[in-house]
Design an enzyme around this catalytic site. Structure first.
Site, mmCIF file in Angstrom:
data_model
loop_
_atom_site.group_PDB
_atom_site.id
_atom_site.type_symbol
_atom_site.label_atom_id
_atom_site.label_comp_id
_atom_site.label_asym_id
_atom_site.label_seq_id
_atom_site.Cartn_x
_atom_site.Cartn_y
_atom_site.Cartn_z
ATOM 1 N N SER A 256 2.353 9.813 -24.124
ATOM 2 C CA SER A 256 3.384 8.867 -23.767
ATOM 3 C C SER A 256 3.021 8.032 -22.821
ATOM 4 O O SER A 256 3.454 6.873 -22.914
ATOM 5 C CB SER A 256 4.621 9.920 -23.174
ATOM 6 O OG SER A 256 5.174 10.610 -24.294
ATOM 7 N N TYR B 8 -13.706 -0.668 -32.736
ATOM 8 C CA TYR B 8 -12.450 -0.589 -31.654
ATOM 9 C C TYR B 8 -11.207 -1.218 -32.305
ATOM 10 O O TYR B 8 -10.121 -0.496 -32.151
ATOM 11 C CB TYR B 8 -12.756 -1.198 -30.343
ATOM 12 C CG TYR B 8 -13.138 -2.623 -30.385
ATOM 13 C CD1 TYR B 8 -11.681 -3.331 -29.919
ATOM 14 C CD2 TYR B 8 -14.231 -3.401 -30.972
ATOM 15 C CE1 TYR B 8 -11.788 -4.756 -30.017
ATOM 16 C CE2 TYR B 8 -14.078 -4.955 -30.995
ATOM 17 C CZ TYR B 8 -13.070 -5.408 -30.575
ATOM 18 O OH TYR B 8 -13.136 -6.890 -30.538
ATOM 19 N N GLU C 104 -1.830 10.453 -31.251
ATOM 20 C CA GLU C 104 -1.940 8.949 -31.594
ATOM 21 C C GLU C 104 -1.391 8.358 -30.313
ATOM 22 O O GLU C 104 -0.762 7.185 -30.307
ATOM 23 C CB GLU C 104 -1.008 8.520 -32.684
ATOM 24 C CG GLU C 104 -1.647 9.555 -34.084
ATOM 25 C CD GLU C 104 -1.051 8.775 -35.165
ATOM 26 O OE1 GLU C 104 -0.724 7.531 -35.194
ATOM 27 O OE2 GLU C 104 -1.252 9.423 -36.335
ATOM 28 N N GLU D 22 -0.038 1.402 -36.775
ATOM 29 C CA GLU D 22 0.953 1.792 -38.053
ATOM 30 C C GLU D 22 1.185 3.286 -38.018
ATOM 31 O O GLU D 22 2.235 3.931 -38.126
ATOM 32 C CB GLU D 22 0.208 1.319 -39.227
ATOM 33 C CG GLU D 22 1.044 1.913 -40.565
ATOM 34 C CD GLU D 22 0.676 1.037 -41.797
ATOM 35 O OE1 GLU D 22 -0.094 0.128 -41.754
ATOM 36 O OE2 GLU D 22 1.130 1.783 -42.732
ATOM 37 N N GLY D 23 0.294 3.926 -37.567
ATOM 38 C CA GLY D 23 0.173 5.468 -37.354
ATOM 39 C C GLY D 23 1.477 5.886 -36.537
ATOM 40 O O GLY D 23 2.117 6.893 -36.634
ATOM 41 N N ILE E 121 -9.338 17.169 -35.255
ATOM 42 C CA ILE E 121 -9.305 16.144 -36.367
ATOM 43 C C ILE E 121 -8.250 16.809 -37.368
ATOM 44 O O ILE E 121 -8.421 17.782 -38.083
ATOM 45 C CB ILE E 121 -10.481 15.715 -36.736
ATOM 46 C CG1 ILE E 121 -11.283 15.139 -35.920
ATOM 47 C CG2 ILE E 121 -10.241 14.724 -38.211
ATOM 48 C CD1 ILE E 121 -10.721 14.272 -34.986
ATOM 49 N N SER F 245 -7.476 9.643 -24.415
ATOM 50 C CA SER F 245 -6.873 8.611 -24.040
ATOM 51 C C SER F 245 -7.908 7.526 -23.995
ATOM 52 O O SER F 245 -7.688 6.111 -24.388
ATOM 53 C CB SER F 245 -6.070 8.682 -22.752
ATOM 54 O OG SER F 245 -5.343 9.546 -22.949
HETATM 55 C C1 LIG Z 1 -2.536 18.537 -32.874
HETATM 56 C C2 LIG Z 1 -3.385 17.598 -32.435
HETATM 57 C C3 LIG Z 1 -3.909 16.756 -33.725
HETATM 58 C C4 LIG Z 1 -4.855 15.515 -33.423
HETATM 59 N N1 LIG Z 1 -5.244 14.792 -34.426
HETATM 60 C C5 LIG Z 1 -6.157 13.763 -34.112
HETATM 61 C C6 LIG Z 1 -6.600 13.244 -35.244
HETATM 62 O O1 LIG Z 1 -6.343 13.460 -36.372
HETATM 63 N N2 LIG Z 1 -7.717 12.121 -34.996
HETATM 64 C C7 LIG Z 1 -7.904 12.105 -33.553
HETATM 65 O O2 LIG Z 1 -8.824 11.013 -33.656
HETATM 66 N N3 LIG Z 1 -7.447 12.497 -32.707
HETATM 67 C C8 LIG Z 1 -6.524 13.399 -32.693
HETATM 68 N N4 LIG Z 1 -6.095 14.117 -31.947
HETATM 69 C C9 LIG Z 1 -6.262 13.840 -30.505
HETATM 70 C C10 LIG Z 1 -5.387 13.361 -29.637
HETATM 71 O O3 LIG Z 1 -5.114 11.767 -30.082
HETATM 72 C C11 LIG Z 1 -5.583 13.229 -28.272
HETATM 73 O O4 LIG Z 1 -5.656 14.657 -27.694
HETATM 74 C C12 LIG Z 1 -4.879 12.359 -27.354
HETATM 75 O O5 LIG Z 1 -5.031 10.888 -27.535
HETATM 76 C C13 LIG Z 1 -4.815 12.579 -25.887
HETATM 77 O O6 LIG Z 1 -6.317 12.697 -25.359
HETATM 78 P P1 LIG Z 1 -6.763 13.979 -24.714
HETATM 79 O O7 LIG Z 1 -6.323 15.097 -25.219
HETATM 80 O O8 LIG Z 1 -8.394 13.908 -24.379
HETATM 81 O O9 LIG Z 1 -5.958 13.898 -23.143
HETATM 82 P P2 LIG Z 1 -6.528 12.923 -21.982
HETATM 83 O O10 LIG Z 1 -6.850 11.647 -22.255
HETATM 84 O O11 LIG Z 1 -7.395 13.521 -21.194
HETATM 85 O O12 LIG Z 1 -5.281 12.859 -21.109
HETATM 86 C C14 LIG Z 1 -4.692 13.847 -20.312
HETATM 87 C C15 LIG Z 1 -3.348 13.563 -19.447
HETATM 88 O O13 LIG Z 1 -3.901 12.291 -18.647
HETATM 89 C C16 LIG Z 1 -2.954 11.405 -19.071
HETATM 90 N N5 LIG Z 1 -3.711 9.908 -19.103
HETATM 91 C C17 LIG Z 1 -5.035 9.868 -19.238
HETATM 92 N N6 LIG Z 1 -5.508 8.534 -19.047
HETATM 93 C C18 LIG Z 1 -4.317 7.896 -18.437
HETATM 94 C C19 LIG Z 1 -4.207 6.464 -17.802
HETATM 95 N N7 LIG Z 1 -5.045 5.623 -17.968
HETATM 96 N N8 LIG Z 1 -2.797 6.411 -17.222
HETATM 97 C C20 LIG Z 1 -1.889 7.566 -17.031
HETATM 98 N N9 LIG Z 1 -2.179 8.583 -17.721
HETATM 99 C C21 LIG Z 1 -3.080 8.836 -18.161
HETATM 100 C C22 LIG Z 1 -2.734 11.434 -20.498
HETATM 101 O O14 LIG Z 1 -1.387 10.833 -20.645
HETATM 102 C C23 LIG Z 1 -2.178 12.977 -20.342
HETATM 103 O O15 LIG Z 1 -0.992 13.280 -20.035
HETATM 104 C C24 LIG Z 1 -4.991 15.263 -31.995
HETATM 105 C C25 LIG Z 1 -4.664 16.044 -30.950
HETATM 106 C C26 LIG Z 1 -3.740 17.330 -31.263
HETATM 107 C C27 LIG Z 1 -3.297 18.104 -30.054
#
Ligand SMILES: Cc1cc2nc3c(=O)[nH]c(=O)nc-3n(C[C@H](O)[C@H](O)[C@H](O)COP(=O)(O)OP(=O)(O)OC[C@H]3O[C@@H](n4cnc5c(N)ncnc54)[C@H](O)[C@@H]3O)c2cc1C
Length: 388
Positions: free
Chosen positions: A374, A240, A371, A249-250, A165, A140
């Site tokens: 929620s 960034y 992406e 768009e994604g 990825i 995130s």
């Molecule tokens: C199958 C899969 C495919 C993916 N494909 C790609 C890809 O192609 N390229 C890429 O770059 N990434 C990819 N991702 C990564 C994906 O985008 C991240 O998993 C996602 O953005 C969440 O990050 P995290 O897993 O580190 O969770 P975290 O950021 O650690 O979040 C954990 C929880 O904390 C909550 N949270 C975190 N910060 C806040 C806040 N400020 N306020 C409220 N709640 C918060 C989140 O909502 C979540 O519920 C993929 C992930 C999966 C599982």
């Protein structure tokens, strides 16, 4: 009145070209993808021949201009393709989604002429791409990424790890974000175009996942990976903005994927309740069941309208960030509910792998995570509200 409808058509009124395109993807998905869905899900591997067919059908360069091998079409068409594939298999849909809405979109918007000429003919004909932003410790908080890029004469050296990825297993081309100057914080983040064969680049572990199991999700390892200067994407320090705007768009694509998954689950449930008998009647005759179906249908309609509207706004050159976030947030919540309810309508059979609904249920969950989770969508939507 008819004239007004033509000028301002309902969101679900498609042009002849859109209708034909949707039909062709629908037929392809039913004939060529569906027979392999269960086997690919169980093996956790997507068939390479199907990826080749996505290219042959012109599904991998929908918005790319024709001179570079694309169809020069709209994100709306990409949305239809993703939705139709996801009705049958969310993994198939994500291959097409990432290629179009992340990789091609990013290069189209931020690449220079020479980079487009060099990469688009391959990206539209045979080479899968991937978008690499997330890392083990930054999801995130994407701008907290730790991959570093150091300039060494006419090239850069990238060191770090990317996580999760999509398409990583098969991709030949990766858009990688790294920080060129940590003292500038997120304003040091820069995009790089990395080929799989570049020195110092390797694809690591592949995830064994709950859903979209056939889609490859991999770790990338960059150890002093050598990237030539001409492969910097956009201005140094603007990564960034590139990453965030690409993900805007994604999110329309993920919304479409969730609409497709919901439609697939609802179709399966509807077929089942019209067949299954309990208490001497088809269960579809019980009003309690009918109300559940009506609720599902209504929520799906709302989600689809939101996704189509965001796509139409984007194609019309209008602001769409908030609409795309709302479409992604809502359609993934709807997919979560519809697939869960569809499974329940199958009763015990829904819990079995003999029937398709347990897979829809597992596949739906990812919509609330990638992406931007929620919560992150709520943040984007709220920010636009309180700032305006
Ligand atoms: C199958 C899969 C495919 C993916 N494909 C790609 C890809 O192609 N390229 C890429 O770059 N990434 C990819 N991702 C990564 C994906 O985008 C991240 O998993 C996602 O953005 C969440 O990050 P995290 O897993 O580190 O969770 P975290 O950021 O650690 O979040 C954990 C929880 O904390 C909550 N949270 C975190 N910060 C806040 C806040 N400020 N306020 C409220 N709640 C918060 C989140 O909502 C979540 O519920 C993929 C992930 C999966 C599982």
């Amino acid at each position: 009145m008819t004239e007004m409808l033509t000028r301002f058509p309902a969101l679900t009124m498609l042009s002849e070209e859109e209708e034909l395109f949707r039909q062709s993807v629908r037929e392809f998905a039913a004939a060529e993808v569906l027979p392999h869905v269960r086997e690919m899900d169980e093996a956790g591997v997507f068939r390479p021949d199907l990826i080749r067919k996505f290219f042959e059908l012109g599904l991998m360069g929908i918005e790319v201009p024709e001179p570079w091998g694309g169809a020069g079409a709209t994100i709306f068409l990409a949305t239809l393709a993703i939705e139709e594939l996801a009705r049958v298999d969310a993994s198939a849909a994500i291959y097409v989604d990432v290629q179009n809405t992340l990789v091609n979109n990013c290069l189209l918007r931020w690449g220079n002429e020479e980079q487009k000429v060099r990469y688009f003919p391959r990206l539209t004909s045979a080479m899968l791409g991937a978008f690499a932003l997330s890392e083990p410790a930054s999801g995130s908080d994407a701008f907290g990424l730790q991959t570093r890029a150091e300039r060494k004469g006419d090239h850069w050296r990238l060191t770090g790890r990317k996580f999760w990825i999509t398409n990583g297993g098969e991709a030949g081309f990766f858009i990688v974000f790294a920080n060129t100057d940590f003292s500038k914080g997120y304003k040091g983040i820069t995009g790089f175009l990395v080929e799989r064969e570049f020195e110092g680049f390797a694809v690591g572990k592949k995830e064994n996942k709950l859903g979209i199991r056939a889609s490859s999700t991999c770790e990338l390892i960059l150890e002093e990976c050598r990237v030539p200067d001409e492969n910097v994407l956009g201005p140094v320090g603007v990564g960034y903005k590139i990453s965030i705007e690409t993900l805007n768009e994604g999110r329309i694509g993920i919304g479409a994927q969730m609409v497709g998954v919901s439609q697939g689950a609802l179709d399966a449930a509807l077929g089942y309740v019209k067949e299954r008998k309990q208490f001497g009647k088809r269960i579809a005759e019980f009003q309690g069941v009918q109300f559940q179906l009506a609720q599902m249908r209504t929520e799906l309609e709302a989600a689809r309208l939101m996704v189509y509207n965001a796509a139409r706004l984007k194609d019309g050159g209008r602001p769409f960030t908030q609409e795309a976030s709302m479409a992604k947030l809502f359609s993934s919540q709807v997919a979560d509910r519809i697939t869960s309810k569809a499974l329940e309508l199958f009763g015990g059979y829904g819990y079995s792998k003999e029937y398709p609904v347990e897979k829809f249920y597992r596949d739906a969950k990812i919509g609330t995570i990638y992406e931007g989770t929620s919560n992150m969508q709520l943040l984007t939507i709220a920010k636009a509200m309180v700032q305006s």
